[in-house]
Write a protein that holds these residues in place. Structure first.
Motif, PDB file in Angstrom:
ATOM      1  N   ALA A 143     -97.320 -36.674   9.931  1.00 57.55           N
ATOM      2  CA  ALA A 143     -96.762 -36.384   8.607  1.00 57.55           C
ATOM      3  C   ALA A 143     -96.277 -34.946   8.480  1.00 57.55           C
ATOM      4  O   ALA A 143     -95.769 -34.561   7.439  1.00 57.55           O
ATOM      5  N   GLY A 144     -96.456 -34.151   9.534  1.00 54.57           N
ATOM      6  CA  GLY A 144     -95.948 -32.788   9.491  1.00 54.57           C
ATOM      7  C   GLY A 144     -97.004 -31.703   9.380  1.00 54.57           C
ATOM      8  O   GLY A 144     -96.666 -30.525   9.252  1.00 54.57           O
ATOM      9  N   PHE A 145     -98.278 -32.069   9.403  1.00 51.87           N
ATOM     10  CA  PHE A 145     -99.323 -31.047   9.410  1.00 51.87           C
ATOM     11  C   PHE A 145     -99.232 -30.257  10.717  1.00 51.87           C
ATOM     12  O   PHE A 145     -98.949 -30.832  11.776  1.00 51.87           O
ATOM     13  N   SER A 146     -99.498 -28.960  10.660  1.00 52.97           N
ATOM     14  CA  SER A 146     -99.684 -28.191  11.894  1.00 52.97           C
ATOM     15  C   SER A 146    -101.084 -28.509  12.413  1.00 52.97           C
ATOM     16  O   SER A 146    -101.932 -29.021  11.674  1.00 52.97           O
ATOM     17  N   TYR A 147    -101.337 -28.208  13.676  1.00 54.24           N
ATOM     18  CA  TYR A 147    -102.700 -28.408  14.195  1.00 54.24           C
ATOM     19  C   TYR A 147    -103.683 -27.501  13.469  1.00 54.24           C
ATOM     20  O   TYR A 147    -104.836 -27.877  13.256  1.00 54.24           O
ATOM     21  N   HIS A 148    -103.240 -26.331  13.060  1.00 51.38           N
ATOM     22  CA  HIS A 148    -104.102 -25.414  12.314  1.00 51.38           C
ATOM     23  C   HIS A 148    -104.541 -26.049  10.992  1.00 51.38           C
ATOM     24  O   HIS A 148    -105.733 -26.061  10.659  1.00 51.38           O
ATOM     25  N   LEU A 149    -103.572 -26.588  10.236  1.00 51.70           N
ATOM     26  CA  LEU A 149    -103.920 -27.221   8.966  1.00 51.70           C
ATOM     27  C   LEU A 149    -104.715 -28.509   9.202  1.00 51.70           C
ATOM     28  O   LEU A 149    -105.646 -28.814   8.452  1.00 51.70           O
ATOM     29  N   GLY A 150    -104.383 -29.251  10.241  1.00 51.29           N
ATOM     30  CA  GLY A 150    -105.150 -30.452  10.575  1.00 51.29           C
ATOM     31  C   GLY A 150    -106.606 -30.125  10.870  1.00 51.29           C
ATOM     32  O   GLY A 150    -107.522 -30.835  10.430  1.00 51.29           O
ATOM     33  N   HIS A 151    -106.821 -29.028  11.591  1.00 50.60           N
ATOM     34  CA  HIS A 151    -108.182 -28.572  11.891  1.00 50.60           C
ATOM     35  C   HIS A 151    -108.926 -28.242  10.598  1.00 50.60           C
ATOM     36  O   HIS A 151    -110.064 -28.664  10.390  1.00 50.60           O
ATOM     37  N   ARG A 152    -108.265 -27.514   9.714  1.00 51.03           N
ATOM     38  CA  ARG A 152    -108.890 -27.180   8.428  1.00 51.03           C
ATOM     39  C   ARG A 152    -109.158 -28.440   7.599  1.00 51.03           C
ATOM     40  O   ARG A 152    -110.179 -28.545   6.912  1.00 51.03           O
ATOM     41  N   ALA A 153    -108.229 -29.380   7.665  1.00 47.99           N
ATOM     42  CA  ALA A 153    -108.395 -30.630   6.916  1.00 47.99           C
ATOM     43  C   ALA A 153    -109.628 -31.393   7.393  1.00 47.99           C
ATOM     44  O   ALA A 153    -110.403 -31.907   6.572  1.00 47.99           O
ATOM     45  N   LEU A 154    -109.814 -31.464   8.700  1.00 45.41           N
ATOM     46  CA  LEU A 154    -110.985 -32.171   9.221  1.00 45.41           C
ATOM     47  C   LEU A 154    -112.280 -31.477   8.787  1.00 45.41           C
ATOM     48  O   LEU A 154    -113.262 -32.149   8.450  1.00 45.41           O
ATOM     49  N   HIS A 155    -112.272 -30.149   8.773  1.00 47.26           N
ATOM     50  CA  HIS A 155    -113.459 -29.438   8.275  1.00 47.26           C
ATOM     51  C   HIS A 155    -113.679 -29.740   6.798  1.00 47.26           C
ATOM     52  O   HIS A 155    -114.809 -29.971   6.364  1.00 47.26           O
ATOM     53  N   ALA A 156    -112.607 -29.720   6.012  1.00 49.74           N
ATOM     54  CA  ALA A 156    -112.729 -29.955   4.573  1.00 49.74           C
ATOM     55  C   ALA A 156    -113.218 -31.375   4.290  1.00 49.74           C
ATOM     56  O   ALA A 156    -114.085 -31.579   3.427  1.00 49.74           O
ATOM     57  N   LEU A 178    -109.371 -35.504  -4.421  1.00 47.43           N
ATOM     58  CA  LEU A 178    -109.211 -34.080  -4.687  1.00 47.43           C
ATOM     59  C   LEU A 178    -108.825 -33.336  -3.403  1.00 47.43           C
ATOM     60  O   LEU A 178    -107.882 -32.535  -3.384  1.00 47.43           O
ATOM     61  N   LEU A 179    -109.524 -33.638  -2.316  1.00 48.46           N
ATOM     62  CA  LEU A 179    -109.215 -33.004  -1.037  1.00 48.46           C
ATOM     63  C   LEU A 179    -107.835 -33.411  -0.523  1.00 48.46           C
ATOM     64  O   LEU A 179    -107.055 -32.569  -0.063  1.00 48.46           O
ATOM     65  N   LEU A 180    -107.516 -34.699  -0.601  1.00 53.79           N
ATOM     66  CA  LEU A 180    -106.221 -35.161  -0.097  1.00 53.79           C
ATOM     67  C   LEU A 180    -105.067 -34.559  -0.899  1.00 53.79           C
ATOM     68  O   LEU A 180    -104.042 -34.182  -0.328  1.00 53.79           O
ATOM     69  N   ASP A 181    -105.228 -34.448  -2.210  1.00 53.22           N
ATOM     70  CA  ASP A 181    -104.192 -33.814  -3.035  1.00 53.22           C
ATOM     71  C   ASP A 181    -104.000 -32.355  -2.637  1.00 53.22           C
ATOM     72  O   ASP A 181    -102.873 -31.865  -2.517  1.00 53.22           O
ATOM     73  N   GLY A 182    -105.083 -31.643  -2.440  1.00 52.37           N
ATOM     74  CA  GLY A 182    -105.002 -30.243  -2.017  1.00 52.37           C
ATOM     75  C   GLY A 182    -104.382 -30.098  -0.638  1.00 52.37           C
ATOM     76  O   GLY A 182    -103.580 -29.182  -0.397  1.00 52.37           O
ATOM     77  N   LEU A 183    -104.723 -31.004   0.277  1.00 53.67           N
ATOM     78  CA  LEU A 183    -104.139 -30.956   1.622  1.00 53.67           C
ATOM     79  C   LEU A 183    -102.644 -31.255   1.586  1.00 53.67           C
ATOM     80  O   LEU A 183    -101.869 -30.659   2.333  1.00 53.67           O
ATOM     81  N   GLU A 184    -102.245 -32.166   0.720  1.00 51.30           N
ATOM     82  CA  GLU A 184    -100.810 -32.464   0.582  1.00 51.30           C
ATOM     83  C   GLU A 184    -100.064 -31.225   0.103  1.00 51.30           C
ATOM     84  O   GLU A 184     -98.991 -30.902   0.609  1.00 51.30           O
ATOM     85  N   ALA A 185    -100.631 -30.499  -0.845  1.00 46.98           N
ATOM     86  CA  ALA A 185    -100.001 -29.269  -1.334  1.00 46.98           C
ATOM     87  C   ALA A 185     -99.895 -28.248  -0.207  1.00 46.98           C
ATOM     88  O   ALA A 185     -98.871 -27.576  -0.079  1.00 46.98           O
TER      89      ALA A 185
END
Length: 195
Positions: free
Chosen positions: A99-112, A181-188
């Motif tokens: 969907a266009g996440f960078s690996y950096h943001l993907g890593h943060r998303a998995l932690h979140a 809440l987390l998914l909305d924030g990650l989308e932003a």
């Protein structure tokens, strides 16, 4: 192992012919649990919007955990991460990267998202857990005086959480609220990182 052997109607030593010990048994339970999660998520629609796909994957895992309320506790006791858990996280990360996440943001998303990907949340504290019954009325009154808002929240949530399978405050509604809440924030964050 003795209790299991008794339940199965065999000698405890005969179990060691099939298992190395209790830890191997628990590892096997985790593998079986994650096989059930894999089966529950195997028919999720391909190509859907990342947020819907990740949400469906988390909720499918939660349905498995609700059928096996012992699952979260056993998962949290493992000293190494089984390959089946990595495979499940790989599918979540793949949806994000596609969907266009960078690996950096993907890593943060998995932690979140943490254990939500596996269908449960870890309790910060669990009122009524082992040892809490030893608290005296004076100790409880002192806690209520020192922490009035925490005490009121716990009292309100204990009353509202009757019948929760996975913890004193891990209701499905609370799980979905936090997940959304987390998914909305990650989308932003995903949109903000786009060039």
């Amino acid at each position: 192992m003795r209790a299991l052997a008794d339940d199965l109607g065999v000698e405890a030593m005969s179990l060691y012919h099939h298992l190395r010990g209790k830890e191997a048994l628990l590892d096997g339970l985790v593998e079986r649990l994650m096989a059930e999660v894999a089966e529950a998520t195997s028919d999720l629609p391909a190509g859907e919007e990342w947020r819907d796909g990740v949400r469906r994957r988390c909720l499918a895992a939660r349905e498995v955990m609700e059928r096996h309320p012992w699952g979260p506790a056993v998962l949290l006791t493992r000293t190494s991460v089984p390959p089946s858990v990595f495979a499940h996280f790989e599918a979540v990360l793949a949806a994000m990267i596609e969907a266009g996440f960078s690996y950096h943001l993907g890593h943060r998303a998995l932690h979140a998202l943490g254990s939500m990907v596996l269908g449960f949340v870890q309790e910060l504290f669990a009122p009524g857990a082992e040892g809490d019954e030893d608290a005296s009325a004076d100790e409880l009154a002192a806690m209520a005086h020192a922490l009035p808002h925490v005490t009121a929240m716990v009292a309100a949530e204990l009353h509202a959480a009757d019948g929760d399978v996975l913890g004193w405050c891990d209701s499905r509604a609370e799980f979905e609220f936090t997940l959304d809440l987390l998914l909305d924030g990650l989308e932003a964050q995903r949109v903000a990182q786009s060039p």
